[in-house]
Design a protein around this motif. Sequence first.
Motif, PDB file in Angstrom:
ATOM      1  N   ILE A   1       0.870  -1.177   0.000  1.00  0.00           N
ATOM      2  CA  ILE A   1       0.000   0.000   0.000  1.00  0.00           C
ATOM      3  C   ILE A   1       0.905   1.224   0.000  1.00  0.00           C
ATOM      4  CG2 ILE A   1      -1.784   1.270   1.260  1.00  0.00           C
ATOM      5  CD1 ILE A   1      -2.329  -1.611   2.589  1.00  0.00           C
ATOM      6  N   LEU A   2       0.671   2.140  -0.922  1.00  0.00           N
ATOM      7  CA  LEU A   2       1.471   3.353  -1.060  1.00  0.00           C
ATOM      8  C   LEU A   2       0.584   4.558  -0.818  1.00  0.00           C
ATOM      9  CD1 LEU A   2       4.090   4.830  -1.978  1.00  0.00           C
ATOM     10  CD2 LEU A   2       3.208   4.659  -4.309  1.00  0.00           C
ATOM     11  N   GLU A   3       0.961   5.368   0.157  1.00  0.00           N
ATOM     12  CA  GLU A   3       0.255   6.615   0.445  1.00  0.00           C
ATOM     13  C   GLU A   3       1.257   7.749   0.348  1.00  0.00           C
ATOM     14  OE1 GLU A   3      -2.653   6.373   3.800  1.00  0.00           O
ATOM     15  OE2 GLU A   3      -1.567   4.502   4.166  1.00  0.00           O
ATOM     16  N   SER A   4       0.789   8.932   0.038  1.00  0.00           N
ATOM     17  CA  SER A   4       1.711  10.060  -0.059  1.00  0.00           C
ATOM     18  C   SER A   4       1.252  11.204   0.834  1.00  0.00           C
ATOM     19  CB  SER A   4       1.837  10.529  -1.510  1.00  0.00           C
ATOM     20  OG  SER A   4       0.593  10.954  -2.002  1.00  0.00           O
ATOM     21  N   GLY A   5       2.208  12.052   1.170  1.00  0.00           N
ATOM     22  CA  GLY A   5       1.937  13.202   2.021  1.00  0.00           C
ATOM     23  C   GLY A   5       3.168  14.086   2.059  1.00  0.00           C
ATOM     24  N   ARG A   6       3.319  14.825   3.147  1.00  0.00           N
ATOM     25  CA  ARG A   6       4.480  15.702   3.302  1.00  0.00           C
ATOM     26  C   ARG A   6       5.134  15.458   4.647  1.00  0.00           C
ATOM     27  NH1 ARG A   6       2.002  21.166   0.634  1.00  0.00           N
ATOM     28  NH2 ARG A   6       1.851  20.295  -1.444  1.00  0.00           N
ATOM     29  N   SER A   7       6.449  15.627   4.669  1.00  0.00           N
ATOM     30  CA  SER A   7       7.223  15.418   5.887  1.00  0.00           C
ATOM     31  C   SER A   7       8.096  16.637   6.143  1.00  0.00           C
ATOM     32  CB  SER A   7       8.101  14.170   5.738  1.00  0.00           C
ATOM     33  OG  SER A   7       8.952  14.034   6.840  1.00  0.00           O
ATOM     34  N   LYS A   8       8.189  17.015   7.388  1.00  0.00           N
ATOM     35  CA  LYS A   8       8.981  18.191   7.754  1.00  0.00           C
ATOM     36  C   LYS A   8      10.388  17.823   8.220  1.00  0.00           C
ATOM     37  CE  LYS A   8       8.867  22.248  10.699  1.00  0.00           C
ATOM     38  NZ  LYS A   8       8.101  23.028  11.641  1.00  0.00           N
ATOM     39  N   ASP A   9      10.548  16.702   8.892  1.00  0.00           N
ATOM     40  CA  ASP A   9      11.794  16.408   9.580  1.00  0.00           C
ATOM     41  C   ASP A   9      12.745  15.465   8.871  1.00  0.00           C
ATOM     42  OD1 ASP A   9      10.859  17.936  11.690  1.00  0.00           O
ATOM     43  OD2 ASP A   9       9.855  16.225  12.593  1.00  0.00           O
ATOM     44  N   LEU A  10      12.257  14.607   8.017  1.00  0.00           N
ATOM     45  CA  LEU A  10      13.048  13.480   7.559  1.00  0.00           C
ATOM     46  C   LEU A  10      13.963  13.764   6.377  1.00  0.00           C
ATOM     47  CD1 LEU A  10      13.553  10.537   8.187  1.00  0.00           C
ATOM     48  CD2 LEU A  10      11.679   9.952   6.670  1.00  0.00           C
ATOM     49  N   PHE A  11      13.548  14.595   5.448  1.00  0.00           N
ATOM     50  CA  PHE A  11      14.273  14.736   4.198  1.00  0.00           C
ATOM     51  C   PHE A  11      14.988  16.075   4.077  1.00  0.00           C
ATOM     52  CE2 PHE A  11      10.302  12.338   3.409  1.00  0.00           C
ATOM     53  CZ  PHE A  11      10.877  11.084   3.365  1.00  0.00           C
ATOM     54  N   SER A  12      16.133  16.037   3.416  1.00  0.00           N
ATOM     55  CA  SER A  12      16.855  17.282   3.175  1.00  0.00           C
ATOM     56  C   SER A  12      16.305  18.006   1.946  1.00  0.00           C
ATOM     57  CB  SER A  12      18.347  16.997   3.005  1.00  0.00           C
ATOM     58  OG  SER A  12      18.561  16.059   1.978  1.00  0.00           O
ATOM     59  N   ASP A  13      15.686  17.281   1.007  1.00  0.00           N
ATOM     60  CA  ASP A  13      15.077  17.876  -0.172  1.00  0.00           C
ATOM     61  C   ASP A  13      13.651  18.296   0.186  1.00  0.00           C
ATOM     62  OD1 ASP A  13      14.501  18.721  -2.729  1.00  0.00           O
ATOM     63  OD2 ASP A  13      14.109  16.698  -3.489  1.00  0.00           O
ATOM     64  N   ARG A  14      13.414  19.598   0.228  1.00  0.00           N
ATOM     65  CA  ARG A  14      12.098  20.110   0.637  1.00  0.00           C
ATOM     66  C   ARG A  14      11.522  20.990  -0.458  1.00  0.00           C
ATOM     67  NH1 ARG A  14      14.219  21.103   6.685  1.00  0.00           N
ATOM     68  NH2 ARG A  14      14.037  18.932   7.322  1.00  0.00           N
ATOM     69  N   GLN A  15      10.576  20.454  -1.191  1.00  0.00           N
ATOM     70  CA  GLN A  15       9.992  21.156  -2.321  1.00  0.00           C
ATOM     71  C   GLN A  15       9.009  22.244  -1.900  1.00  0.00           C
ATOM     72  OE1 GLN A  15       9.665  17.864  -1.705  1.00  0.00           O
ATOM     73  NE2 GLN A  15      10.673  16.736  -3.335  1.00  0.00           N
TER      74      GLN A  15
ATOM     75  N   LEU B   1       4.992   3.507   2.718  1.00  0.00           N
ATOM     76  CA  LEU B   1       4.741   2.174   2.192  1.00  0.00           C
ATOM     77  C   LEU B   1       4.391   1.243   3.331  1.00  0.00           C
ATOM     78  CD1 LEU B   1       7.825   2.161  -0.115  1.00  0.00           C
ATOM     79  CD2 LEU B   1       5.512   1.797  -0.949  1.00  0.00           C
ATOM     80  N   SER B   2       3.284   0.531   3.192  1.00  0.00           N
ATOM     81  CA  SER B   2       2.906  -0.529   4.125  1.00  0.00           C
ATOM     82  C   SER B   2       2.928  -1.824   3.335  1.00  0.00           C
ATOM     83  CB  SER B   2       1.508  -0.294   4.696  1.00  0.00           C
ATOM     84  OG  SER B   2       1.479   0.890   5.443  1.00  0.00           O
ATOM     85  N   ILE B   3       3.768  -2.755   3.770  1.00  0.00           N
ATOM     86  CA  ILE B   3       3.990  -3.985   3.022  1.00  0.00           C
ATOM     87  C   ILE B   3       3.666  -5.167   3.918  1.00  0.00           C
ATOM     88  CG2 ILE B   3       5.692  -5.312   1.712  1.00  0.00           C
ATOM     89  CD1 ILE B   3       7.108  -2.197   2.104  1.00  0.00           C
ATOM     90  N   ILE B   4       2.728  -6.013   3.489  1.00  0.00           N
ATOM     91  CA  ILE B   4       2.378  -7.224   4.228  1.00  0.00           C
ATOM     92  C   ILE B   4       3.170  -8.374   3.620  1.00  0.00           C
ATOM     93  CG2 ILE B   4       0.519  -8.764   4.972  1.00  0.00           C
ATOM     94  CD1 ILE B   4       0.277  -5.867   6.034  1.00  0.00           C
ATOM     95  N   VAL B   5       3.940  -9.057   4.491  1.00  0.00           N
ATOM     96  CA  VAL B   5       4.887 -10.073   4.049  1.00  0.00           C
ATOM     97  C   VAL B   5       4.646 -11.360   4.825  1.00  0.00           C
ATOM     98  CG1 VAL B   5       7.356 -10.606   3.909  1.00  0.00           C
ATOM     99  CG2 VAL B   5       6.584  -8.254   3.640  1.00  0.00           C
ATOM    100  N   LYS B   6       4.835 -12.494   4.159  1.00  0.00           N
ATOM    101  CA  LYS B   6       4.790 -13.769   4.865  1.00  0.00           C
ATOM    102  C   LYS B   6       5.922 -13.807   5.884  1.00  0.00           C
ATOM    103  CE  LYS B   6       2.856 -16.302   1.003  1.00  0.00           C
ATOM    104  NZ  LYS B   6       3.102 -17.326  -0.029  1.00  0.00           N
ATOM    105  N   SER B   7       5.620 -14.254   7.095  1.00  0.00           N
ATOM    106  CA  SER B   7       6.609 -14.256   8.185  1.00  0.00           C
ATOM    107  C   SER B   7       7.880 -15.011   7.818  1.00  0.00           C
ATOM    108  CB  SER B   7       6.006 -14.852   9.456  1.00  0.00           C
ATOM    109  OG  SER B   7       5.031 -13.990   9.973  1.00  0.00           O
TER     110      SER B   7
END
Length: 100
Positions: free
Chosen positions: A33-47, A57-63
């Motif tokens: 599952i891919l969702e998008s938004g904005r982040s203030k703290d994590l990235f050095s590239d700020r558009q 990204l939320s990824i469901i994986v077999k254990s």
Amino acid sequence: MEKFVEIGALVAKSVGNGVYEKIYKLDGVEYVILESGRSKDLFSDRQFGEYGEAALLSIIVKSKNKDDVFSQIFELLGLDQANVGIMFEEKPINQIKTYF
């Protein structure tokens, strides 16, 4: 033993969009599952002044595949570089239910 585990990642939007299909095709991956938004703290590239575009990204994986998939996703996302994102593993999941 639980059947599934969730792996999550927060990365730049361009990175998340670029690897979505590759992650989905990894052996042991059930859902991506891919969702998008904005982040203030994590990235050095700020558009957007103080904020940068982000993908969650939320990824469901077999254990039984979780360690191998985690490593492969880490490489695909380029998380060995500074300021490009974070990745985490959530609690185990016993079953997945879909509702339609």
